[in-house]
Scaffold this active site. Structure first.
Site: not given
Ligand code: FPP
Length: 263
Positions: A88, A154, A43-44, A56, A60, A46, A211
């Protein structure tokens, strides 16, 4: 220099690791007591981007680097399973452009990185409802997932269009189907039998859940499987997550006494 976060997973378990370098942390890890299965709520992204006045989606993109480093570190340490929450069932509510970007990123990253991962003994699986993914993403992912390592060192599970409640409801539906078909007797339904209908069938439950991004929530992740997992929460945003943070989390885990409900 890496930012070393304060571990605030729980008051009693607070570990004073600040200041210790990566090498020292690595040396302090007891290889005989590694978590077999580590799960991560990444998380985080964005907030990481917003802080830098970037869109944002750049968060990613930067998160891919953190994932690459984490997979490598888990492989080198000897962690047997790693499960990451990539998308999700609730994430469809995000702006269309962000959803589209995430789908393309996931697909591209899997296609580009998988050959090297497979060569290094990483076996990839997807957990979640792939049927709802856009057809081109689903087809290309299904094709890529056929690539398997000769010997899996793994097991990397990517939770994609995953929701814990949806997973449990799906398992109940599949199990009920088998009961109606006469394949399963009611008296044979126990926890182990139920688990075998989850996406994670055959995998041990996570020992450690990390987390990032500082929120103290499970967010519909592996609801059944996390019953006795140890939680480690860091304020570090996912794109800034490095080996040193993984080592801190594992050391904190190793200092805990797991009781599984016993005294
Ligand atoms: C949450 O941050 C993150 C996600 C919803 C996407 C996670 C995806 C990646 C790290 C890309 C690579 C992954 C793979 C498996 C290739 P958020 O957008 O909710 O952040 P925020 O809480 O700061 O808004």
């Amino acid at each position: 220099m890496h930012k070393t976060p304060v571990s605030f997973s729980s008051g009693v378990d607070r570990v004073q690791l600040n200041g210790a370098g990566e090498e020292q942390l690595l040396a302090a890890i007891d290889r005989q007591r590694l978590p077999v299965h580590v799960a991560i709520i990444m998380d985080g992204n964005g907030r990481w981007a917003t802080r830098r006045s970037l869109p944002r989606v750049e968060g990613h993109r930067a998160g891919v680097g953190a994932l690459r480093e984490t997979v490598e570190a888990c492989g080198q340490l000897g962690v047997r399973y790693l499960t990451v929450y990539a998308f999700s069932t609730e994430n469809w509510e995000r702006p269309e452009q962000e959803v589209g970007f995430l789908m393309d990123l996931l697909m591209t990253v899997v296609e580009q990185e998988l050959p090297r991962l497979v060569d290094n003994g990483v076996g990839l699986r997807v957990i979640g409802d792939m049927s709802r993914l856009p057809a081109r993403v689903r087809e290309r992912l299904t094709e890529a997932l056929k690539m398997r390592p000769r010997e899996e060192k793994l097991g990397l599970s990517v939770a994609l269009n995953y929701g814990g409640r949806a997973e449990i409801a799906r398992a109940a539906r599949l199990l009920a189907h088998d009961v109606v078909a006469g394949k399963v007797r009611l008296e044979d339904i126990d926890e182990a039998a139920f688990s075998s209908y989850l996406y994670t069938a055959g995998l041990p439950d996570p020992d450690l859940v990390i987390r990032t991004g500082g929120e103290h929530r499970i967010s519909n992740f592996l609801l059944w499987q996390l019953a006795y997992s140890e939680l480690w929460i860091t304020p570090v945003y996912w794109p800034d997550f490095r080996r040193v943070h993984l080592y801190e989390a594992i050391l904190d885990y190793q200092r805990r006494q797991r009781r599984f409900g016993r005294i």
